[in-house]
Design an enzyme around this catalytic site. Structure first.
Site, short mmCIF file in Angstrom:
data_model
loop_
_atom_site.label_atom_id
_atom_site.label_comp_id
_atom_site.label_asym_id
_atom_site.label_seq_id
_atom_site.Cartn_x
_atom_site.Cartn_y
_atom_site.Cartn_z
N GLU A 45 0.84 -1.21 0.00
CA GLU A 45 0.00 0.00 0.00
C GLU A 45 0.87 1.26 0.00
OE1 GLU A 45 -3.55 1.84 2.89
OE2 GLU A 45 -2.31 0.17 3.56
N LYS A 113 -9.49 2.85 -2.30
CA LYS A 113 -9.77 2.20 -1.01
C LYS A 113 -11.11 2.66 -0.45
CE LYS A 113 -7.34 1.39 3.41
NZ LYS A 113 -6.09 1.71 4.15
N TYR A 119 -8.57 4.74 13.63
CA TYR A 119 -8.47 4.29 15.02
C TYR A 119 -7.02 3.92 15.29
CZ TYR A 119 -8.57 -0.20 12.62
OH TYR A 119 -8.29 -1.25 11.77
N CYS A 149 -5.71 -3.03 2.11
CA CYS A 149 -5.56 -3.12 3.56
C CYS A 149 -6.88 -3.24 4.31
CB CYS A 149 -4.73 -1.93 4.05
SG CYS A 149 -3.87 -2.26 5.64
N SER A 175 0.42 -2.69 6.99
CA SER A 175 -0.18 -3.09 8.27
C SER A 175 0.90 -3.19 9.33
CB SER A 175 -0.89 -4.44 8.10
OG SER A 175 -1.39 -4.89 9.33
N LEU A 291 24.78 2.94 30.00
CA LEU A 291 24.73 1.54 30.43
C LEU A 291 24.92 1.50 31.94
CD1 LEU A 291 24.48 -1.39 29.42
CD2 LEU A 291 26.97 -1.44 29.27
N GLY A 293 24.15 -0.90 34.25
CA GLY A 293 24.24 -2.15 34.99
C GLY A 293 22.87 -2.72 35.32
N GLY A 294 21.81 -2.01 34.93
CA GLY A 294 20.45 -2.47 35.14
C GLY A 294 19.90 -3.20 33.93
N THR A 397 16.46 4.58 27.74
CA THR A 397 16.29 3.18 28.16
C THR A 397 15.05 2.95 29.01
OG1 THR A 397 17.70 3.54 30.09
CG2 THR A 397 18.78 2.81 28.07
N GLU A 402 7.58 2.31 33.37
CA GLU A 402 8.10 3.57 33.92
C GLU A 402 7.48 4.77 33.23
OE1 GLU A 402 12.57 1.83 34.97
OE2 GLU A 402 12.25 3.07 33.20
#
Length: 543
Positions: A45, A113, A119, A149, A175, A291, A293-294, A397, A402
């Site tokens: 498409e 189409k 949505y 589609c 899609s 980075l 360490g988690g 990250t 979170e």
């Protein structure tokens, strides 16, 4: 009996790159013509513009650019090939999402189409007007119907084509991926094939476009709804089918059924493809990330290395007085295992300089989250400075859990250009880490096993401030992705106080998410295109 050789051209296009997309189309057509005398090549498409082009569709120059690309393709089609290709079509001031049939230098037919999705991540009614008519034409003795589609998710367009005499339906798609999407597609097309009593060929775009990832995974179903051929997910390719019209209904055979990814592999590949295309399509030479360490930064690094290679990834450990020796060691171990550039830059002196400057402002106050946030902001300044100097992209990250409850710092750990885990709940982060380690050594086991901590205060643990992640993610899935009310979530067996607290955190932290980097979407509702809530609101969580 007539036989059609159909090529599913699973392409990775780039939005707005008319020249590049057109060149890729021409290359596919040339290869197809070498393979068969009069092949039917089916592209995704809106191939010429890329998908989704968003407000580029409102630019006055869109129509002439499309016309120029179509003319270029037509001028090169001197053989017997048929190209089924998607593009925006402007007619009498009205814009349609269209597919055209190109053959021997001209456009034989065009379909508009009919069902425009509006949505989740889709807002096609902002740009397009719906078509109303079927498009059925004869190609080498076979009557072929066309849809685009969303048309296949409704009954009428396929039935309309069937009533007009179609023996096979070609459905072109852009899609996007989310967890479980492939099963939904197979079930829906199987139902449509049985309803319309004809085979259906489903060709999908592949590649990353901002937060969306298109997984390809093109396939074909027989008239009885059985899946007859499947293309791989998350990679470009060209896959042949053969349609024999001597039977009633027509018989579809073709490419071998490629092994399908399980859920974790599909999510992993979506994250990798999303990062690779965002970095490469935007021209970044590489990435840098903190980075710690988690577990979150460990998974982010693993995805980045898979997407770009270790030579394009830099990991920076930025320890402070609360950083454990375990974190320093684990970060160094993973960086060495994956072969990336690894730097250690302490934030101690930077933090002290800030605190000295703020001494008068902070006089007679107690330490609180302000000092914790300042640590994160020191790290953000370092990463953004490295980015500015080297031209690389900062990967943040933060995970979906979170981001949902605001357990993050504006201009600190949220500072950057792309958040790999933005739509990955914390519980899924752990699953993906274990999946990645099943492929080979990568993430130190104690990074996965230790209790999560931001290490912004002595002996800090995430669960000091949040419910256990298994509980938190269950609440978030019901509230954010399924629109449950607070009372409905409580009725499912969750604690009333926890539910109201979590929902309140989600609602009041919308302002943070508006300022967060984009990231790969892997669920049916991420924090991005498909969830737009007001920042200023009197909405109550029970509603």
């Amino acid at each position: 009996m007539s036989t059609l050789h159909i090529l599913m051209a699973q392409m990775n296009t780039m939005v707005g790159d008319f020249e590049g997309n057109t060149a890729k189309v021409l290359a596919v057509l040339a290869r197809a013509e070498q393979a068969h005398a009069a092949p039917v090549v089916v592209f995704p498409e809106l191939t010429l513009t890329g998908y989704p082009p968003e407000d580029l569709l409102l630019r006055p120059s869109i129509a002439p650019r499309v016309a120029q690309s179509l003319a270029h393709i037509c001028s090169a089609m001197n053989g017997g090939t048929y190209a089924i290709i998607g593009y925006p079509l402007l007619e009498d001031g009205v814009l349609y999402n269209a597919v055209g049939v190109l053959h021997r230098g001209r456009v034989l037919a065009q379909y508009r189409k009919q069902c425009l999705p509006n949505y989740q991540v889709f807002d096609e009614k902002r740009y397009f007007s719906p078509g109303s008519d079927a498009c059925v034409l004869e190609i080498e003795g076979v009557t072929v119907g066309l849809t685009i589609c969303e048309d296949i998710w409704e009954k009428e367009p396929a039935l309309q084509a069937s009533r007009a005499g179609a023996q096979v339906l070609l459905n072109i798609n852009s899609s996007p991926f989310h967890r479980g999407k492939r099963g939904e597609r197979w079930a829906t097309l199987g139902e449509r094939a049985k309803q319309s009593a004809m085979p259906i060929v489903y060709v999908n775009q592949v590649g990353g476009q901002d937060e969306l990832v298109f997984d390809g995974a093109s396939f074909a179903v027989a008239a009885d709804g059985a899946v007859k051929a499947t293309a791989p997910g998350f990679e470009e390719g060209e896959y042949w089918l053969q349609l024999d019209s001597g039977t009633q209904p027509a018989t579809l055979t073709g490419c071998d059924a490629h092994p399908q990814e399980d859920d974790l592999e599909a999510v992993w590949r979506a994250l990798v493809l999303g990062v690779r295309d965002y970095v490469n399509k935007n021209g970044f030479p590489g990435v840098v990330l903190g980075l710690s360490g988690g577990v979150d930064s460990a998974l982010t690094l693993a995805v980045a290395v898979e997407a770009l290679g270790p030579e394009r990834v830099e990991a920076v450990m930025m320890p402070f007085r609360y950083t454990s020796q375990m974190s320093v060691e684990d970060a160094a171990e993973q960086a060495a295992t994956q072969g990336v550039t690894h730097k250690v830059i302490s934030i101690e002196s930077i933090y002290e300089a800030f605190m000295a400057s703020l001494a008068e402002e902070f006089a007679d106050t107690l330490a609180d989250t302000t000092e914790e946030n300042l640590q994160a902001r020191c790290r953000g300044v370092l990463l953004m400075s490295i980015s500015n100097k080297k031209g690389c992209l900062v990967l943040t990250t933060g995970n979906k859990s979170e981001m949902a409850v605001g357990y993050s710092t504006l201009y600190g750990d949220m500072a950057g250009g792309f958040d790999v885990l933005k739509d990955v709940p914390k519980t899924l982060v752990f699953e993906l880490c274990r999946y990645r380690n099943s492929l080979g050594p990568c993430i130190p086991q104690r990074v996965i096993d230790r209790p999560p901590s931001a290490e912004l205060a002595p002996d800090q643990k995430d669960e000091d401030s949040l419910p256990p992640y298994a509980v938190l993610d269950r609440i978030l899935a019901l509230y954010v992705e399924q629109d449950y009310s607070a009372e409905a979530i409580i009725a499912s067996g969750l604690d009333r106080e926890q539910v109201h607290r979590v929902i309140r955190l989600v609602d009041v932290n919308e302002y943070k998410r508006r300022q967060a980097p984009i990231g790969v979407r892997i669920t049916q509702r991420g924090f991005g295109r498909d969830r737009r809530y007001p920042i200023t609101s009197a909405w109550r969580p029970g509603e």
